[in-house]
Enzyme design. Structure first.
Site, mmCIF file in Angstrom:
data_model
loop_
_atom_site.group_PDB
_atom_site.id
_atom_site.type_symbol
_atom_site.label_atom_id
_atom_site.label_comp_id
_atom_site.label_asym_id
_atom_site.label_seq_id
_atom_site.Cartn_x
_atom_site.Cartn_y
_atom_site.Cartn_z
ATOM 1 N N SER A 1 37.116 86.678 48.518
ATOM 2 C CA SER A 1 37.119 86.499 47.226
ATOM 3 C C SER A 1 35.333 87.812 46.615
ATOM 4 O O SER A 1 34.606 88.072 46.876
ATOM 5 C CB SER A 1 35.797 85.300 46.783
ATOM 6 N N SER B 1 24.338 91.141 44.195
ATOM 7 C CA SER B 1 23.942 90.070 42.930
ATOM 8 C C SER B 1 24.742 89.891 41.497
ATOM 9 O O SER B 1 24.263 90.432 40.535
ATOM 10 C CB SER B 1 22.829 89.799 42.926
ATOM 11 N N GLY C 1 26.611 87.267 40.474
ATOM 12 C CA GLY C 1 26.224 86.387 39.598
ATOM 13 C C GLY C 1 27.380 85.717 39.295
ATOM 14 O O GLY C 1 27.248 85.063 37.903
ATOM 15 N N LEU C 2 28.670 85.993 39.953
ATOM 16 C CA LEU C 2 29.449 84.331 39.888
ATOM 17 C C LEU C 2 30.001 84.823 38.148
ATOM 18 O O LEU C 2 30.531 84.438 37.538
ATOM 19 C CB LEU C 2 29.335 83.078 39.949
ATOM 20 N N CYS D 1 26.364 79.244 46.962
ATOM 21 C CA CYS D 1 26.152 79.122 45.670
ATOM 22 C C CYS D 1 25.467 77.938 45.149
ATOM 23 O O CYS D 1 25.050 77.171 45.281
ATOM 24 C CB CYS D 1 26.566 79.220 44.423
ATOM 25 N N LYS E 1 34.109 77.653 51.770
ATOM 26 C CA LYS E 1 33.748 78.632 52.550
ATOM 27 C C LYS E 1 32.108 78.413 52.842
ATOM 28 O O LYS E 1 30.888 78.492 51.616
ATOM 29 C CB LYS E 1 34.453 79.570 51.356
ATOM 30 N N THR F 1 28.303 85.749 52.174
ATOM 31 C CA THR F 1 27.058 86.860 52.889
ATOM 32 C C THR F 1 25.894 86.768 53.239
ATOM 33 O O THR F 1 25.290 85.610 52.483
ATOM 34 C CB THR F 1 26.921 87.690 51.358
ATOM 35 N N GLY G 1 31.761 91.432 57.422
ATOM 36 C CA GLY G 1 31.859 92.680 58.404
ATOM 37 C C GLY G 1 33.225 93.357 58.898
ATOM 38 O O GLY G 1 33.619 94.407 59.730
ATOM 39 N N GLY H 1 35.851 92.788 52.141
ATOM 40 C CA GLY H 1 35.781 92.200 51.469
ATOM 41 C C GLY H 1 35.240 93.766 50.214
ATOM 42 O O GLY H 1 36.074 94.574 50.194
#
Ligand SMILES: Cc1cc2nc3c(=O)[nH]c(=O)nc-3n(C[C@H](O)[C@H](O)[C@H](O)COP(=O)(O)OP(=O)(O)OC[C@H]3O[C@@H](n4cnc5c(N)ncnc54)[C@H](O)[C@@H]3O)c2cc1C
Ligand SMILES: Cc1cc2nc3c(=O)[nH]c(=O)nc-3n(C[C@H](O)[C@H](O)[C@H](O)COP(=O)(O)O)c2cc1C
Ligand code: FES
Lengths: 293, 259
Positions: free
Chosen positions: A23, A72, A74-75, A132, A167, A195, A246, A267
């Site tokens: 994602s 960052s 921030g969605l 989040c 997740k 992360t 990773g 990712g």
């Protein structure tokens, strides 16, 4: 004979690749589709979708460190209604299934977003991003509390018959307890994990390098942490574990599968190599052939 | 304007020259002609090392094309990635992704080109495709001025080592404005913002700026490269830009937020 080894499965579906796109680093797969870069991809996980549109954090949103990347974002996303209207119809053209990643500010928001997404035939399933921050709990991640994870999973279970993964966050709380809570609450998989919290400061000025000060750290360097967590979590839940964190080269994928992952998400690597999935799958097949011959 | 999302190619370093102290001109042979149609203002993402680090590529503007299979960039060593690139000997192979992003909309009429420092990279390429009436270049000192041979260039240096002693905006007074219908600006945010405030109002809608943001992917998937939009929210530097109409940017927020 060898072809059995070269098949992986999730939620009753067989795949010829163990590589999922994580994602936030593949959009909804549409840019990659346009580039012709989805070969080797088993499943695309979309970027986070929330109830309301979110413009995301002010820049800088990314800073590279010597051995990785802090983000960052921030969605940032247009909100579930725009996703339903403008994005999911095009996602019907994807050559592989799409899992929609869902985020929220409150415990109820996750199920509310999933409820809306039920109106579309596109999602293969959902990934509930409990990494989040929970505003009501002072910004601690939802995933830090097994009770919260359990409640969120139950609310999501109530509104959908589709499979979903939770997740988890590696930063706060106990990953194993939260994984068990997700399973108890009805989740069909857990993603291990998101992360790692990190920060960089310009020591000359004392100012953080990211506008929001802290960000999520991803890198080939976090691979051993993911291997350890996948190994532990997969021994204490019966649902599939999706590894995230990773994975950069074919050996990394094989190592995470050996640790107990059902599938592996990639990712950061996709940001550098749009064709990462195909490159990884070729490598994986070569290794498996070598080992089996 | 068009956006193109070119392929990920293995290329060979054909030339690597230090043209100013710490500034390199590098030519890549692409073994194909995918760059032939690239537009001024588009960029490419260079994989500076075959190893795992750095984890992302480095974005560089297309400075020009050579023949049908070579593309040139000009870059300054400012950190780990660009320093690694500066040391690549001729013959090295590496990967470049491109051409990427939106380039300049090549409109008819006279153009004024304004560049600050290394922002002049790519202006020669642009000038070759449009009716270039005048170029204004500013830099801290003469050794930061990129050569733009054959173009009508006025220069300003902050230390007075070449041209006008001052800023690039000090050159705006000498522009023959009646001949100008388009403006292109490329440089640091503060410089671009100052230029935008001082050009004649009738040209604001005809001004295109070449922006920069910290990039992750460079092809639209990560949302890392946000630029404050005049309409609210953010634009993506890599796919909405890097060349963006000046009026579409929220300069107030961009200047404030950029560190
Ligand atoms: C679309 C685009 C086109 C560009 N074209 C050119 C060009 O033609 N020539 C050129 O010399 N440079 C260009 N840049 C800037 C160049 O990409 C950065 O200088 C480079 O990424 C720095 O990498 P590094 O690893 O050497 O530095 P780092 O070690 O990562 O950082 C060193 C310094 O560079 C700055 N920096 C890092 N990344 C960026 C970035 N993406 N944009 C701006 N500053 C950054 C940091 O703030 C820091 O001060 C462009 C940037 C963009 C976004
Ligand atoms: C730029 C960026 C954006 C991300 N956005 C999301 C997101 O929206 N939702 C989410 O669950 N994870 C997000 N992640 C986390 C990744 O999905 C992944 O779990 C993490 O980066 C570790 O894997 P990697 O090392 O393969 O990148 C993001 C990561 C990056 C680098
Ligand atoms: S750099 Fe990834 S979206 Fe622009």
């Amino acid at each position: 004979m060898t072809s059995d080894i070269r098949s992986w499965s999730l939620w009753g579906r067989k795949f010829t690749s163990p590589v999922m796109l994580a994602s936030g680093t593949a959009g909804f797969g549409l840019e990659l589709l346009e580039r012709g870069s989805l070969a080797g991809t088993a499943i695309v996980v979309s970027k986070a979708t929330t109830l309301e549109p979110r413009e995301g954090n002010p820049p800088p949103r990314l800073v590279e460190t010597r051995f990785g990347l802090l983000n960052s974002v921030g969605l940032a996303n247009p909100g579930v209604d725009a996703v339903m209207e403008n994005i999911l119809p095009s996602a019907a053209m994807l050559p592989c299934p799409l899992i929609v990643n869902v985020a929220g500010k409150s415990e109820r928001e996750f199920a509310a977003v999933v409820d809306r997404l039920e109106g579309s035939s596109i999602p293969f399933g959902y990934e509930i991003n409990v990494s989040c921050p929970n505003v009501a709990a002072g910004g601690v991640a939802f995933g830090a509390s097994p009770e919260t994870v359990d409640r969120i999973a139950r609310m999501v279970r109530e509104v959908t018959d589709r499979p979903f993964s939770v997740k988890l966050t590696p930063n706060e709380g106990s990953l194993t307890e939260s994984a068990r809570a997700a399973e108890e609450g009805g989740a069909n998989a857990v993603t291990v994990s998101n992360t790692y919290l990190g920060m960089r400061i310009d020591w000359r000025t004392g100012k953080p390098l990211l506008h929001r000060s802290v960000g999520g750290y991803s890198s080939p360097a976090i691979l051993p942490m993911t291997v350890a967590r996948v190994f532990t979590v997969s021994s204490c839940v019966d649902i599939p574990v999706l590894a995230s964190g990773g994975a950069t080269c074919p050996e990394d994928i094989l190592e995470l599968l050996a640790a107990g992952a059902a599938m592996v998400q990639v990712g950061t690597r996709v940001m550098r190599r749009p064709d990462a999935a195909a490159e990884l799958l070729t490598g994986i097949k070569n290794f498996l052939e070598e080992t089996l011959s | 304007m068009m956006t193109a999302q070119g392929p990920d190619l293995e290329v060979t370093v054909l030339e690597n020259r230090e043209i100013l102290p710490g500034v390199h001109s590098m030519v890549f042979r692409t073994h194909g002609n995918v760059y032939a149609d690239s537009l001024p203002g588009q960029f490419l993402q260079v994989e500076v090392s075959p190893g795992p680090f750095p984890v992302t590529r480095r974005p560089l503007t297309i400075d020009g094309l050579h023949g049908d299979d070579c593309v040139r960039v000009v870059f300054e060593s400012v950190g780990s990635g660009t320093s690694m690139l500066a040391f690549k000997p001729v013959g090295t192979s590496l990967r470049i992704l491109g051409p990427l992003g939106r380039g300049y909309e090549l409109r008819p009429g006279g153009w004024l080109l304004i560049g600050g420092g290394l922002g002049a990279a790519g202006l020669g390429f642009l000038a070759s495709r449009i009716d270039c009436r005048s170029v204004l270049l500013g830099a801290a000192t003469s050794s930061r001025l990129l050569p733009l041979p054959g173009l009508p260039v006025l220069t300003a240096t902050e230390d007075g080592s070449r041209g006008t002693h001052g800023l690039v905006t000090d050159l705006l007074g000498s522009v023959e404005w009646t001949a100008i219908e388009n403006v292109a600006v490329c440089g640091p945010v503060g410089m671009m913002d100052a230029v935008i405030r001082q050009i004649p109002e009738r040209l604001l809608g005809m001004t295109q700026v070449s922006t920069e943001a910290r990039m992750g992917c460079g092809y639209g998937v990560c949302e890392g490269c946000s630029l404050p939009a005049a309409a609210g929210g953010y634009l993506k530097c890599c796919t909405d830009g890097p060349v963006i109409p000046a009026a579409d940017i929220d300069w107030e927020r961009w200047r404030g937020g950029n560190t």
